[in-house]
Design a protein around this motif. Structure first.
Motif, PDB file in Angstrom:
ATOM      1  N   LYS A  54       0.834  -1.362  -0.160  1.00  0.00           N
ATOM      2  CA  LYS A  54      -0.106  -0.006  -0.091  1.00  0.00           C
ATOM      3  C   LYS A  54       0.935   1.089  -0.025  1.00  0.00           C
ATOM      4  N   ILE A  55       2.044   1.226   0.754  1.00  0.00           N
ATOM      5  CA  ILE A  55       2.862   2.457   0.898  1.00  0.00           C
ATOM      6  C   ILE A  55       3.390   2.530  -0.343  1.00  0.00           C
ATOM      7  N   ARG A  56       4.057   1.463  -0.782  1.00  0.00           N
ATOM      8  CA  ARG A  56       4.833   1.472  -2.229  1.00  0.00           C
ATOM      9  C   ARG A  56       3.855   2.069  -3.529  1.00  0.00           C
ATOM     10  N   LYS A  57       2.580   1.771  -3.345  1.00  0.00           N
ATOM     11  CA  LYS A  57       1.728   2.024  -4.390  1.00  0.00           C
ATOM     12  C   LYS A  57       1.336   3.731  -4.255  1.00  0.00           C
ATOM     13  N   GLU A  58       1.000   3.908  -2.827  1.00  0.00           N
ATOM     14  CA  GLU A  58       0.518   5.337  -2.740  1.00  0.00           C
ATOM     15  C   GLU A  58       1.627   6.319  -3.067  1.00  0.00           C
ATOM     16  N   ARG A  59       3.033   5.948  -2.830  1.00  0.00           N
ATOM     17  CA  ARG A  59       4.075   7.025  -3.069  1.00  0.00           C
ATOM     18  C   ARG A  59       4.872   6.396  -4.102  1.00  0.00           C
ATOM     19  N   ASN A  60       4.448   5.502  -4.998  1.00  0.00           N
ATOM     20  CA  ASN A  60       5.208   5.227  -6.335  1.00  0.00           C
ATOM     21  C   ASN A  60       6.617   4.730  -6.250  1.00  0.00           C
ATOM     22  N   TYR A  61       6.777   3.926  -4.937  1.00  0.00           N
ATOM     23  CA  TYR A  61       8.066   3.479  -4.962  1.00  0.00           C
ATOM     24  C   TYR A  61       8.000   2.092  -5.979  1.00  0.00           C
ATOM     25  N   SER A  62       8.471   2.159  -7.054  1.00  0.00           N
ATOM     26  CA  SER A  62       8.306   1.129  -7.984  1.00  0.00           C
ATOM     27  C   SER A  62       9.470   0.217  -7.947  1.00  0.00           C
ATOM     28  N   TRP A  63      10.638   0.714  -7.530  1.00  0.00           N
ATOM     29  CA  TRP A  63      11.997  -0.014  -7.634  1.00  0.00           C
ATOM     30  C   TRP A  63      12.327  -0.355  -6.273  1.00  0.00           C
ATOM     31  N   MET A  64      12.927  -1.657  -6.111  1.00  0.00           N
ATOM     32  CA  MET A  64      13.513  -1.974  -4.767  1.00  0.00           C
ATOM     33  C   MET A  64      14.806  -3.038  -5.240  1.00  0.00           C
ATOM     34  N   ASP A  65      15.413  -2.965  -4.198  1.00  0.00           N
ATOM     35  CA  ASP A  65      16.511  -4.183  -3.787  1.00  0.00           C
ATOM     36  C   ASP A  65      16.645  -4.185  -2.323  1.00  0.00           C
ATOM     37  N   ILE A  66      17.692  -5.023  -2.109  1.00  0.00           N
ATOM     38  CA  ILE A  66      18.005  -5.550  -0.902  1.00  0.00           C
ATOM     39  C   ILE A  66      19.545  -5.338  -0.620  1.00  0.00           C
ATOM     40  N   ILE A  67      19.969  -4.545   0.345  1.00  0.00           N
ATOM     41  CA  ILE A  67      21.656  -4.572   0.682  1.00  0.00           C
ATOM     42  C   ILE A  67      21.922  -4.963   1.782  1.00  0.00           C
ATOM     43  N   THR A  68      22.851  -5.628   2.020  1.00  0.00           N
ATOM     44  CA  THR A  68      23.361  -6.041   3.404  1.00  0.00           C
ATOM     45  C   THR A  68      24.646  -5.380   3.571  1.00  0.00           C
ATOM     46  N   LEU A  89      23.571  14.878   0.293  1.00  0.00           N
ATOM     47  CA  LEU A  89      22.185  14.994  -0.116  1.00  0.00           C
ATOM     48  C   LEU A  89      22.063  14.179  -1.299  1.00  0.00           C
ATOM     49  N   HIS A  90      20.783  13.977  -1.706  1.00  0.00           N
ATOM     50  CA  HIS A  90      20.176  13.328  -2.918  1.00  0.00           C
ATOM     51  C   HIS A  90      19.339  13.961  -3.561  1.00  0.00           C
ATOM     52  N   LEU A  91      19.294  14.062  -4.926  1.00  0.00           N
ATOM     53  CA  LEU A  91      18.148  14.730  -5.623  1.00  0.00           C
ATOM     54  C   LEU A  91      16.689  14.052  -5.785  1.00  0.00           C
ATOM     55  N   ASP A  92      16.801  12.844  -4.929  1.00  0.00           N
ATOM     56  CA  ASP A  92      15.462  12.135  -4.852  1.00  0.00           C
ATOM     57  C   ASP A  92      15.396  12.005  -3.498  1.00  0.00           C
ATOM     58  N   LEU A 148      14.301   1.448  -1.638  1.00  0.00           N
ATOM     59  CA  LEU A 148      13.185   1.817  -2.616  1.00  0.00           C
ATOM     60  C   LEU A 148      13.395   3.101  -3.392  1.00  0.00           C
ATOM     61  N   PHE A 149      12.902   3.136  -4.385  1.00  0.00           N
ATOM     62  CA  PHE A 149      12.938   4.320  -5.437  1.00  0.00           C
ATOM     63  C   PHE A 149      11.585   4.747  -6.075  1.00  0.00           C
ATOM     64  N   VAL A 150      11.391   5.915  -6.333  1.00  0.00           N
ATOM     65  CA  VAL A 150      10.503   6.303  -7.549  1.00  0.00           C
ATOM     66  C   VAL A 150      11.007   6.192  -8.742  1.00  0.00           C
ATOM     67  N   GLY A 151      10.890   4.914  -9.496  1.00  0.00           N
ATOM     68  CA  GLY A 151      11.569   4.712 -11.001  1.00  0.00           C
ATOM     69  C   GLY A 151      12.779   4.290 -10.670  1.00  0.00           C
ATOM     70  N   GLU A 152      13.604   4.507 -11.814  1.00  0.00           N
ATOM     71  CA  GLU A 152      15.013   4.025 -11.687  1.00  0.00           C
ATOM     72  C   GLU A 152      15.836   4.476 -10.616  1.00  0.00           C
ATOM     73  N   PRO A 153      16.568   3.786  -9.881  1.00  0.00           N
ATOM     74  CA  PRO A 153      17.544   4.038  -8.815  1.00  0.00           C
ATOM     75  C   PRO A 153      18.680   4.926  -9.342  1.00  0.00           C
ATOM     76  N   VAL A 154      18.618   6.132  -8.610  1.00  0.00           N
ATOM     77  CA  VAL A 154      19.779   7.094  -8.904  1.00  0.00           C
ATOM     78  C   VAL A 154      20.594   6.872  -7.355  1.00  0.00           C
ATOM     79  N   TRP A 155      21.800   6.595  -7.592  1.00  0.00           N
ATOM     80  CA  TRP A 155      23.064   6.457  -6.563  1.00  0.00           C
ATOM     81  C   TRP A 155      23.585   7.792  -6.095  1.00  0.00           C
ATOM     82  N   THR A 156      23.490   8.570  -6.847  1.00  0.00           N
ATOM     83  CA  THR A 156      24.505   9.686  -6.647  1.00  0.00           C
ATOM     84  C   THR A 156      24.401  10.627  -5.445  1.00  0.00           C
TER      85      THR A 156
END
Length: 179
Positions: A54-68, A89-92, A148-156
């Motif tokens: 629900k949170i992902r849908k409401e906030r458009n978090y379409s991309w995800m991965d898992i980091i350890t 800071l990040h631009l997203d 999680l990201f909205v769209g493609e991840p930007v790591w900068t």
């Protein structure tokens, strides 16, 4: 419930709690006024959690991965830990959901003071684009997190000073309006 507090000025091991003396706790409402949002979820069911969906849908978090993040799992561990702890800071938006382990996100308040947010299993946080922040593990030296990201991840990450970015200007304007 999330724990957050103003940090002391000590510059020793960043993995320690660094609570200011006397203790100055920070509540969810104060974090919200900084644009920081928090949810407590059931990390044991993250793969099929309707609340997370629900949170992902409401906030458009379409991309995800898992980091350890630990010495055995993250290549260039020592270098990465130093990079994560550089103020930037990040631009997203930065969205993290802790699945195992724990660590700290530090964010700047309106007066440029550090607030430390303790994150553990089940905690999900969104840091707004343009907020100065950093991350470190705690003394357990282990965290597994969903990114999680909205769209493609930007790591900068843009290390401070980065006030010339539009995202920073918009964030500063947001802070002025939330006063």
């Amino acid at each position: 419930m999330v724990q957050a507090w103003y940090m002391d000025e000590a510059d020793d091991d960043p993995r320690r709690p660094h609570r200011a003396e006397p203790d100055r706790p920070v509540g969810l409402e104060q974090l919200r006024r900084l644009g920081v949002y928090y949810w407590k979820l059931d990390a044991d069911k993250y793969e099929n959690d309707p609340e997370l969906e629900k949170i992902r849908k409401e906030r458009n978090y379409s991309w995800m991965d898992i980091i350890t993040i630990c010495k055995d799992k993250l290549p260039n561990y020592e270098e990465k830990i130093k990079i994560f702890y550089e103020e930037h800071l990040h631009l997203d938006d930065e969205i993290r959901y802790i699945l195992e382990g724990s660590g700290y996100f530090d964010v700047r308040d309106k007066e440029d003071k550090w607030i430390r947010i303790f994150m553990e299993k089940g905690d999900m946080i969104t840091l707004p684009a343009g907020i100065y922040h950093r991350f470190t593990l705690d003394e357990k030296n282990y965290v597994k997190a969903m990114r999680l990201f909205v769209g493609e991840p930007v790591w900068t990450a843009y290390n401070r000073p980065a006030d010339h970015f539009e995202a920073r200007g918009q964030y500063v304007k947001f802070l002025a309006q939330s006063a």
